[in-house]
Motif scaffolding. Structure first.
Motif, PDB file in Angstrom:
ATOM      1  N   GLU A   1       0.834  -1.204   0.000  1.00  0.00           N
ATOM      2  CA  GLU A   1       0.000   0.000   0.000  1.00  0.00           C
ATOM      3  C   GLU A   1       0.867   1.252   0.000  1.00  0.00           C
ATOM      4  O   GLU A   1       1.885   1.315   0.689  1.00  0.00           O
ATOM      5  CB  GLU A   1      -0.880   0.007   1.255  1.00  0.00           C
ATOM      6  N   VAL A   2       0.453   2.238  -0.798  1.00  0.00           N
ATOM      7  CA  VAL A   2       1.094   3.546  -0.767  1.00  0.00           C
ATOM      8  C   VAL A   2       0.000   4.599  -0.602  1.00  0.00           C
ATOM      9  O   VAL A   2      -1.046   4.511  -1.230  1.00  0.00           O
ATOM     10  CB  VAL A   2       1.950   3.824  -2.026  1.00  0.00           C
ATOM     11  N   VAL A   3       0.252   5.551   0.280  1.00  0.00           N
ATOM     12  CA  VAL A   3      -0.648   6.678   0.478  1.00  0.00           C
ATOM     13  C   VAL A   3       0.145   7.933   0.121  1.00  0.00           C
ATOM     14  O   VAL A   3       1.251   8.141   0.646  1.00  0.00           O
ATOM     15  CB  VAL A   3      -1.146   6.756   1.942  1.00  0.00           C
ATOM     16  N   VAL A   4      -0.397   8.718  -0.781  1.00  0.00           N
ATOM     17  CA  VAL A   4       0.251   9.963  -1.187  1.00  0.00           C
ATOM     18  C   VAL A   4      -0.451  11.101  -0.475  1.00  0.00           C
ATOM     19  O   VAL A   4      -1.650  11.297  -0.644  1.00  0.00           O
ATOM     20  CB  VAL A   4       0.196  10.149  -2.716  1.00  0.00           C
ATOM     21  N   LEU A   5       0.303  11.853   0.323  1.00  0.00           N
ATOM     22  CA  LEU A   5      -0.233  12.984   1.069  1.00  0.00           C
ATOM     23  C   LEU A   5       0.232  14.259   0.370  1.00  0.00           C
ATOM     24  O   LEU A   5       1.395  14.640   0.451  1.00  0.00           O
ATOM     25  CB  LEU A   5       0.271  12.954   2.519  1.00  0.00           C
ATOM     26  N   GLY A   6      -0.690  14.867  -0.381  1.00  0.00           N
ATOM     27  CA  GLY A   6      -0.360  16.073  -1.130  1.00  0.00           C
ATOM     28  C   GLY A   6      -1.567  16.529  -1.921  1.00  0.00           C
ATOM     29  O   GLY A   6      -2.493  15.755  -2.161  1.00  0.00           O
ATOM     30  N   SER A   7      -1.533  17.771  -2.343  1.00  0.00           N
ATOM     31  CA  SER A   7      -2.669  18.313  -3.099  1.00  0.00           C
ATOM     32  C   SER A   7      -2.676  17.754  -4.515  1.00  0.00           C
ATOM     33  O   SER A   7      -1.640  17.347  -5.051  1.00  0.00           O
ATOM     34  CB  SER A   7      -2.591  19.841  -3.142  1.00  0.00           C
ATOM     35  N   ALA A   8      -3.847  17.787  -5.126  1.00  0.00           N
ATOM     36  CA  ALA A   8      -3.980  17.313  -6.505  1.00  0.00           C
ATOM     37  C   ALA A   8      -3.112  18.143  -7.441  1.00  0.00           C
ATOM     38  O   ALA A   8      -2.516  17.610  -8.380  1.00  0.00           O
ATOM     39  CB  ALA A   8      -5.445  17.371  -6.940  1.00  0.00           C
ATOM     40  N   ASP A   9      -2.999  19.447  -7.191  1.00  0.00           N
ATOM     41  CA  ASP A   9      -2.173  20.311  -8.038  1.00  0.00           C
ATOM     42  C   ASP A   9      -0.696  19.921  -7.971  1.00  0.00           C
ATOM     43  O   ASP A   9      -0.006  19.894  -8.985  1.00  0.00           O
ATOM     44  CB  ASP A   9      -2.330  21.785  -7.646  1.00  0.00           C
ATOM     45  N   VAL A  10      -0.201  19.616  -6.776  1.00  0.00           N
ATOM     46  CA  VAL A  10       1.204  19.235  -6.616  1.00  0.00           C
ATOM     47  C   VAL A  10       1.453  17.876  -7.277  1.00  0.00           C
ATOM     48  O   VAL A  10       2.451  17.694  -7.976  1.00  0.00           O
ATOM     49  CB  VAL A  10       1.608  19.229  -5.126  1.00  0.00           C
ATOM     50  N   VAL A  11       0.540  16.933  -7.097  1.00  0.00           N
ATOM     51  CA  VAL A  11       0.683  15.618  -7.727  1.00  0.00           C
ATOM     52  C   VAL A  11       0.663  15.767  -9.244  1.00  0.00           C
ATOM     53  O   VAL A  11       1.504  15.205  -9.950  1.00  0.00           O
ATOM     54  CB  VAL A  11      -0.418  14.642  -7.257  1.00  0.00           C
ATOM     55  N   ARG A  12      -0.260  16.551  -9.766  1.00  0.00           N
ATOM     56  CA  ARG A  12      -0.365  16.754 -11.220  1.00  0.00           C
ATOM     57  C   ARG A  12       0.917  17.371 -11.772  1.00  0.00           C
ATOM     58  O   ARG A  12       1.460  16.926 -12.783  1.00  0.00           O
ATOM     59  CB  ARG A  12      -1.570  17.645 -11.544  1.00  0.00           C
ATOM     60  N   ALA A  13       1.432  18.381 -11.099  1.00  0.00           N
ATOM     61  CA  ALA A  13       2.662  19.032 -11.550  1.00  0.00           C
ATOM     62  C   ALA A  13       3.836  18.057 -11.520  1.00  0.00           C
ATOM     63  O   ALA A  13       4.672  18.053 -12.424  1.00  0.00           O
ATOM     64  CB  ALA A  13       2.957  20.251 -10.679  1.00  0.00           C
ATOM     65  N   ALA A  14       3.877  17.202 -10.506  1.00  0.00           N
ATOM     66  CA  ALA A  14       4.962  16.224 -10.417  1.00  0.00           C
ATOM     67  C   ALA A  14       4.883  15.207 -11.541  1.00  0.00           C
ATOM     68  O   ALA A  14       5.893  14.852 -12.149  1.00  0.00           O
ATOM     69  CB  ALA A  14       4.910  15.511  -9.061  1.00  0.00           C
ATOM     70  N   VAL A  15       3.685  14.754 -11.847  1.00  0.00           N
ATOM     71  CA  VAL A  15       3.506  13.774 -12.930  1.00  0.00           C
ATOM     72  C   VAL A  15       3.907  14.371 -14.273  1.00  0.00           C
ATOM     73  O   VAL A  15       4.469  13.685 -15.125  1.00  0.00           O
ATOM     74  CB  VAL A  15       2.051  13.257 -12.953  1.00  0.00           C
ATOM     75  N   GLU A  16       3.677  15.656 -14.443  1.00  0.00           N
ATOM     76  CA  GLU A  16       4.004  16.318 -15.711  1.00  0.00           C
ATOM     77  C   GLU A  16       5.474  16.712 -15.806  1.00  0.00           C
ATOM     78  O   GLU A  16       5.974  16.968 -16.903  1.00  0.00           O
ATOM     79  CB  GLU A  16       3.111  17.543 -15.903  1.00  0.00           C
ATOM     80  N   ALA A  17       6.186  16.761 -14.676  1.00  0.00           N
ATOM     81  CA  ALA A  17       7.600  17.169 -14.680  1.00  0.00           C
ATOM     82  C   ALA A  17       8.489  15.954 -14.892  1.00  0.00           C
ATOM     83  O   ALA A  17       8.277  14.906 -14.299  1.00  0.00           O
ATOM     84  CB  ALA A  17       7.943  17.846 -13.350  1.00  0.00           C
ATOM     85  N   ARG A  18       9.477  16.124 -15.745  1.00  0.00           N
ATOM     86  CA  ARG A  18      10.434  15.048 -16.008  1.00  0.00           C
ATOM     87  C   ARG A  18      11.831  15.520 -15.614  1.00  0.00           C
ATOM     88  O   ARG A  18      12.142  16.696 -15.679  1.00  0.00           O
ATOM     89  CB  ARG A  18      10.417  14.665 -17.469  1.00  0.00           C
ATOM     90  N   VAL A  19      12.663  14.569 -15.249  1.00  0.00           N
ATOM     91  CA  VAL A  19      14.041  14.890 -14.914  1.00  0.00           C
ATOM     92  C   VAL A  19      14.759  15.348 -16.176  1.00  0.00           C
ATOM     93  O   VAL A  19      14.643  14.717 -17.222  1.00  0.00           O
ATOM     94  CB  VAL A  19      14.761  13.654 -14.325  1.00  0.00           C
ATOM     95  N   GLU A  20      15.457  16.450 -16.068  1.00  0.00           N
ATOM     96  CA  GLU A  20      16.307  16.913 -17.167  1.00  0.00           C
ATOM     97  C   GLU A  20      17.740  16.778 -16.699  1.00  0.00           C
ATOM     98  O   GLU A  20      18.187  17.508 -15.820  1.00  0.00           O
ATOM     99  CB  GLU A  20      15.980  18.365 -17.524  1.00  0.00           C
ATOM    100  N   ARG A  21      18.434  15.819 -17.252  1.00  0.00           N
ATOM    101  CA  ARG A  21      19.814  15.554 -16.851  1.00  0.00           C
ATOM    102  C   ARG A  21      20.724  16.655 -17.377  1.00  0.00           C
ATOM    103  O   ARG A  21      20.623  17.063 -18.517  1.00  0.00           O
ATOM    104  CB  ARG A  21      20.280  14.207 -17.400  1.00  0.00           C
ATOM    105  N   SER A  22      21.607  17.104 -16.534  1.00  0.00           N
ATOM    106  CA  SER A  22      22.575  18.115 -16.921  1.00  0.00           C
ATOM    107  C   SER A  22      23.856  17.857 -16.148  1.00  0.00           C
ATOM    108  O   SER A  22      24.128  18.490 -15.143  1.00  0.00           O
ATOM    109  CB  SER A  22      22.031  19.507 -16.600  1.00  0.00           C
ATOM    110  N   SER A  23      24.626  16.896 -16.632  1.00  0.00           N
ATOM    111  CA  SER A  23      25.833  16.510 -15.917  1.00  0.00           C
ATOM    112  C   SER A  23      26.995  17.441 -16.189  1.00  0.00           C
ATOM    113  O   SER A  23      27.963  17.471 -15.447  1.00  0.00           O
ATOM    114  CB  SER A  23      26.231  15.085 -16.299  1.00  0.00           C
ATOM    115  N   GLY A  24      26.947  18.195 -17.303  1.00  0.00           N
ATOM    116  CA  GLY A  24      28.059  19.049 -17.669  1.00  0.00           C
ATOM    117  C   GLY A  24      29.153  18.298 -18.409  1.00  0.00           C
ATOM    118  O   GLY A  24      30.186  18.863 -18.736  1.00  0.00           O
ATOM    119  N   LEU A  25      28.941  17.022 -18.660  1.00  0.00           N
ATOM    120  CA  LEU A  25      29.964  16.216 -19.332  1.00  0.00           C
ATOM    121  C   LEU A  25      30.292  16.773 -20.705  1.00  0.00           C
ATOM    122  O   LEU A  25      31.456  16.900 -21.067  1.00  0.00           O
ATOM    123  CB  LEU A  25      29.497  14.763 -19.438  1.00  0.00           C
ATOM    124  N   GLU A  26      29.270  17.135 -21.447  1.00  0.00           N
ATOM    125  CA  GLU A  26      29.502  17.664 -22.787  1.00  0.00           C
ATOM    126  C   GLU A  26      30.358  18.922 -22.728  1.00  0.00           C
ATOM    127  O   GLU A  26      31.331  19.068 -23.473  1.00  0.00           O
ATOM    128  CB  GLU A  26      28.166  17.947 -23.475  1.00  0.00           C
TER     129      GLU A  26
END
Length: 159
Positions: A103-128
């Protein structure tokens, strides 16, 4: 300070005792009253250790998603911030939620959950940039000129 009910998380590996970074145990008295730290295992009774024999550890009533990686728990309470945060991404939500076996319970507003689902990690290691890779326009493909007459068949000398 050790006390009954203290939850602890191992922070450094000890292969000799088979205790590894992220293992979570609970301090609880044995039948004779001796306080021991009990680490659950998938099958059989928990493994027990004297608190003085533990590798580096810390008290852990709650932990970050980062520290939970590699661990599984029957139930997880995933507490989100009150406001949208740039570090809260779909990958972080996924990692936190998949720590739960039952079981998982997510404690947070619908707006915060929605924003998190829409946000993706953008890798920026600086290697290039560190390798000083020259950025150039891609080379265009060669121009193909169609022909109306097929090319002459190739001829080979007879043996």
């Amino acid at each position: 300070m050790w006390y009954r009910g203290r939850p602890v998380m191992v922070t450094h590996n000890d292969a000799g005792q088979r205790l590894y970074n992220g293992d979570v145990g609970l301090a609880w008295p044995a039948a004779d009253g001796t306080l021991l730290v009990h680490f659950p295992v998938s099958h059989g009774p928990p493994r027990t250790f004297s608190p003085t024999r533990l590798p580096a550890h810390e008290t852990v009533y709650a932990m970050t998603v980062h520290k939970s990686q590699g661990s599984e728990f029957d139930r997880v309470l995933l507490v989100l911030p009150d406001e949208v945060s740039p570090v809260l991404t779909r990958e972080l939500l996924y990692t936190g939620a998949t720590r739960a076996k039952k079981e998982v319970v997510v404690l947070g507003s619908a707006d915060v959950v929605r924003a998190a689902v829409e946000a993706r990690v953008e890798r920026s290691s600086g290697l290039e940039d560190g390798l000083a890779i020259e950025r150039t326009a891609p080379t265009p493909p060669p121009t193909v000129h169609p022909t109306r007459t097929p090319p002459a068949p190739a001829t080979f000398p007879s043996p």
